[in-house]
Design an enzyme around this catalytic site. Structure first.
Site, PDB file in Angstrom:
ATOM      1  CD  GLU A  25      15.932  27.045 -24.194  1.00  0.00           C
ATOM      2  OE1 GLU A  25      15.498  26.145 -23.438  1.00  0.00           O
ATOM      3  OE2 GLU A  25      17.102  27.083 -24.615  1.00  0.00           O
ATOM      4  CE  LYS A  86      16.675  18.545 -21.531  1.00  0.00           C
ATOM      5  NZ  LYS A  86      18.038  18.004 -21.457  1.00  0.00           N
ATOM      6  CB  SER A 140      19.942  17.454 -28.959  1.00  0.00           C
ATOM      7  OG  SER A 140      18.806  18.210 -28.593  1.00  0.00           O
ATOM      8  CG  ASP A 142      17.278  20.996 -29.168  1.00  0.00           C
ATOM      9  OD1 ASP A 142      16.196  20.649 -28.668  1.00  0.00           O
ATOM     10  OD2 ASP A 142      18.131  21.686 -28.573  1.00  0.00           O
ATOM     11  CE  LYS A 159      26.869  26.008 -22.164  1.00  0.00           C
ATOM     12  NZ  LYS A 159      25.405  26.062 -22.151  1.00  0.00           N
TER      13      LYS A 159
HETATM   14  N1  PSU Z   1      22.382  24.546 -24.336  1.00  0.00           N
HETATM   15  C1  PSU Z   1      22.648  25.519 -23.447  1.00  0.00           C
HETATM   16  N2  PSU Z   1      21.773  25.790 -22.438  1.00  0.00           N
HETATM   17  C2  PSU Z   1      20.622  25.076 -22.305  1.00  0.00           C
HETATM   18  C3  PSU Z   1      20.335  24.059 -23.275  1.00  0.00           C
HETATM   19  C4  PSU Z   1      21.249  23.833 -24.262  1.00  0.00           C
HETATM   20  O1  PSU Z   1      23.666  26.165 -23.561  1.00  0.00           O
HETATM   21  O2  PSU Z   1      19.864  25.320 -21.359  1.00  0.00           O
HETATM   22  C5  PSU Z   1      19.046  23.315 -23.202  1.00  0.00           C
HETATM   23  C6  PSU Z   1      18.125  23.769 -24.354  1.00  0.00           C
HETATM   24  O3  PSU Z   1      16.803  23.841 -23.877  1.00  0.00           O
HETATM   25  C7  PSU Z   1      18.264  22.640 -25.364  1.00  0.00           C
HETATM   26  C8  PSU Z   1      18.418  21.464 -24.449  1.00  0.00           C
HETATM   27  O4  PSU Z   1      17.160  22.530 -26.213  1.00  0.00           O
HETATM   28  O5  PSU Z   1      19.271  21.926 -23.400  1.00  0.00           O
HETATM   29  C9  PSU Z   1      19.013  20.259 -25.142  1.00  0.00           C
HETATM   30  O6  PSU Z   1      18.950  19.154 -24.281  1.00  0.00           O
HETATM   31  P1  PSU Z   1      19.261  17.688 -24.858  1.00  0.00           P
HETATM   32  O7  PSU Z   1      20.738  17.702 -25.145  1.00  0.00           O
HETATM   33  O8  PSU Z   1      18.898  16.765 -23.726  1.00  0.00           O
HETATM   34  O9  PSU Z   1      18.390  17.514 -26.060  1.00  0.00           O
HETATM   35 MN    MN Z   2      20.341  13.594 -25.145  1.00  0.00          MN
END
Ligand code: PSU
Ligand code: MN
Length: 303
Positions: A25, A86, A140, A142, A159
């Site tokens: 990524e 992003k 997320s 994800d 995390k």
């Molecule tokens: N967790 C980490 N480092 C990161 C991310 C997550 O420890 O850089 C990034 C990844 O690209 C993940 C994204 O897909 O943050 C998730 O963001 P959001 O919570 O906005 O979906």
């Molecule tokens: Mn979010």
């Protein structure tokens, strides 16, 4: 019109011949780690993959095209430019339509890797259910992308800025198997353990490859999460990290940080609060995950 995929020659050749490829990524490069460590890390992950006999493919959207296998110049741009978006699934449509440039999250990378025919990717941590997500609905993308893209994801869990228990609940709902790599617990990113038990434990790259191969035969298969703890030498105890996380979350709340800015904000705050300690851990686990993903990619290829 079709999805505008462009391949690095080495990646194209590997995919066409069925040789092992590991996708990486790029949000972690553009928004997850500070310069210049982000660039060093991105190149180190690629080297870790090549050293184990697989081809790395860092994925990003550059000038409206999905690049599968960024060049060193392109990675340098992602690591240093301030106008890199992003890009999760929601965002990719407009970035392509406007011929923009963006770094793909785990969700964005999964989508692109699946379209490119790549079976495995590596990252640091997946996104998940944010603390308080049961009312804010900050979950997320994800997690929904993991339900639909058949790509294995090697990560160190998620995390603990997130609600790990609810994250596992949503993964279960989405039908995503979560396997511990040489552990029976979901790792908590900086810490090796979270206290949350997993039902699948894998002890070798071959076992991981067997699991992925079976999963890919399921109708409508999505991802498999391979949860690989940070190496012991680089781990930080959960209680130490928790203090920093509480402070970072309180600051984010005070400042009214919402939406896609939440994760990058918290990551940056943690590096500052820890005096850089979390950064070294983050880099160690990213490189290690790239290496494990390469071993599994090679094992997948051997069957
Ligand atoms: N967790 C980490 N480092 C990161 C991310 C997550 O420890 O850089 C990034 C990844 O690209 C993940 C994204 O897909 O943050 C998730 O963001 P959001 O919570 O906005 O979906
Ligand atoms: Mn979010």
């Amino acid at each position: 019109m079709t999805l505008p995929l462009v391949f690095a020659p080495a990646v194209k050749q590997a995919i066409d011949t069925g040789a092992p490829v590991v996708a990486l990524e790029s949000t972690v490069i553009a928004h997850g780690l500070p310069a210049p460590r982000n660039l060093e890390l991105a190149l180190a992950c690629e080297s870790a993959i090549r050293a184990r006999g697989a081809t790395p493919a860092t994925i990003a959207v550059i000038d409206g095209e999905i690049v599968v296998g960024c060049t060193e110049d392109q990675i340098h741009h992602l690591a240093t430019a301030s106008d890199v978006a992003k890009v999760s699934r929601r965002d990719i449509t407009a970035v392509i339509a406007r011929r923009g440039t963006g770094a793909t999250t785990v969700a964005g990378t999964l989508l692109c890797a699946a379209a490119a025919g790549i079976k495995i990717m590596a990252t640091g941590g997946i996104g998940g259910v944010h603390r308080g997500g049961e009312s804010s609905l900050d979950i997320s993308a994800d997690l929904s992308e993991l339900a639909r893209s058949p790509v294995a994801v090697v990560c160190s869990g998620a995390k603990s800025i997130l609600d790990l228990q609810r994250t596992l609940e949503v993964l279960e709902t989405n039908g995503v198997p979560v396997a511990g790599y040489r552990t029976a617990e979901f790792p908590a990113f900086y810490a090796q353990t979270s206290g949350l038990a997993l039902e699948i434990r894998l002890d070798s790259a071959r076992e991981a490859a067997d699991l992925i191969r079976v999963h890919r035969t399921l109708p409508g298969a999505g991802a498999v999460v391979i949860a690989n703890p940070v190496p012991a030498s680089a781990a930080i105890p959960a209680t130490t990290v928790d203090r920093w996380i509480e402070t970072a979350l309180a600051t984010a709340n005070q400042r009214g940080v919402t939406g896609k800015d939440v994760t990058p904000f918290l990551l940056k705050a943690l590096v500052e609060l820890s005096g850089g300690a979390t950064l070294n851990t983050n880099i160690a686990l990213l490189e290690n995950n790239a290496a494990v993903a390469a071993y599994i990619a090679v094992a997948l290829d051997e069957a």
